[in-house]
Design an enzyme around this catalytic site. Structure first.
Site, PDB file in Angstrom:
ATOM      1  N   ASP A 194       6.814   9.106  -4.719  1.00 12.28           N
ATOM      2  CA  ASP A 194       6.133   7.924  -4.193  1.00 12.28           C
ATOM      3  C   ASP A 194       6.860   6.696  -4.712  1.00 12.28           C
ATOM      4  O   ASP A 194       6.892   6.449  -5.917  1.00 12.28           O
ATOM      5  CB  ASP A 194       4.678   7.930  -4.657  1.00 12.28           C
TER       6      ASP A 194
ATOM      7  N   TYR B 270      -0.268  -6.940   7.769  1.00 12.04           N
ATOM      8  CA  TYR B 270       0.978  -6.214   8.029  1.00 12.04           C
ATOM      9  C   TYR B 270       2.075  -7.207   8.393  1.00 12.04           C
ATOM     10  O   TYR B 270       3.191  -7.152   7.856  1.00 12.04           O
ATOM     11  CB  TYR B 270       0.784  -5.208   9.156  1.00 12.04           C
TER      12      TYR B 270
ATOM     13  N   ALA C  52       2.275 -10.281   7.642  1.00 12.44           N
ATOM     14  CA  ALA C  52       2.614 -11.075   6.461  1.00 12.44           C
ATOM     15  C   ALA C  52       3.582 -10.335   5.549  1.00 12.44           C
ATOM     16  O   ALA C  52       4.492 -10.937   4.969  1.00 12.44           O
ATOM     17  CB  ALA C  52       1.346 -11.442   5.696  1.00 12.44           C
TER      18      ALA C  52
ATOM     19  N   LYS D  19       5.835  -8.226   6.487  1.00 20.18           N
ATOM     20  CA  LYS D  19       7.150  -8.215   7.114  1.00 20.18           C
ATOM     21  C   LYS D  19       7.780  -9.611   7.102  1.00 20.18           C
ATOM     22  O   LYS D  19       9.009  -9.738   7.017  1.00 20.18           O
ATOM     23  CB  LYS D  19       7.056  -7.649   8.532  1.00 20.18           C
TER      24      LYS D  19
END
Length: 255
Positions: free
Chosen positions: A65, A156, A158, A160
């Site tokens: 992860d 989402y 924001a 990117k």
């Protein structure tokens, strides 16, 4: 399109590709390998990564992860230990979330920023000393929604937008070190990202149909088409391009 067997542009290079278990990440890992690179595919799930590695002898994988404590050291260390160098970091791992304002949830916001912004930042920091030695590259994955509004997906979008500004800022900061930083911003691309965002297969198909009708080229991209542009941004022949966000969306942002 993937590299041809005769295209050995990245022969002897080493690339880390996160989110390599499926979609754009898998296509990118395979394209790098076909072009001669040794590739470490990284993701949380071992089984999909095994499928990616089975696609080419140059691909090895690490199931971890990328948001976990110590993950950047583990990931970069694994690549350098195997092959003695690092030339390219592709920050592809990411998540989306359909979350209207009225349904805003704190943990969803925190998780989005942890995976889409914090994890690539810490991976880039760990990779930097090695990339300086090879005049390497960082390619970040953005989205058309990194520079266009997304109703129902503000957070989402924001994350990117943050990726695009990190790309430009890192490019400016690292230019003197010979490290190039660029981003590829895909439009609608047929992957399993919508399913991971919680949509049913039927809802995902409906969304793709809606998007296809809006795209000037009237088609949804395949993951291999996005991988083509990721490799082009990492290509040593493009050494004068840095700080760029290349949008690959069939002209969607023009309307």
């Amino acid at each position: 399109m993937p590299a041809t067997p005769h295209d050995q542009t990245f022969s002897g290079h080493v690339a880390i590709v996160t989110g390599a278990g499926s979609g754009i990440g898998r296509a990118t890992a395979v394209a790098f390998a076909e072009a001669g690179a040794h590739v470490l595919g990284v993701g949380r799930r071992a089984e999909p990564l095994k499928e990616t590695a089975a696609a080419h002898a140059n691909i090895e994988f690490l199931a971890t992860d990328v948001c976990a404590d110590g993950a950047p050291v583990k990931v970069v260390g694994a690549a350098v230990e195997r092959w003695g160098r690092l030339d390219h970091l592709v920050n592809n791992a990411g998540a989306t979330a359909v979350m209207p304002m009225a349904e805003t949830d704190k943990q969803t916001i925190v998780d989005l920023f942890a995976l889409n912004v914090v994890a690539p930042s810490l991976l880039a920091r760990e990779a930097l000393p090695h990339l300086r030695r090879t005049s390497g590259t960082i390619v970040n994955l953005s989205s058309t929604y990194g520079h266009r509004p997304m109703a129902g997906g503000a957070h989402y979008a924001a994350t990117k937008a943050a990726v695009e500004q990190m790309t430009r800022s890192w490019a400016l900061e690292l230019a003197a070190d010979g490290v190039r930083v660029n981003a590829v911003a895909p439009g609608p691309t047929r992957t399993d990202v919508m399913l991971h965002a919680g949509l049913t297969p039927e809802a995902a198909d409906d969304m793709y149909a809606y998007e296809r009708d809006r795209i000037p080229t009237r088609r949804i991209a395949g993951a291999e088409e996005i991988a083509h542009w990721i490799l082009r941004m990492a290509d040593p022949a493009g050494r004068h391009a840095t700080g760029q966000v290349i949008t690959v969306d069939g002209g969607l942002e023009l309307i």
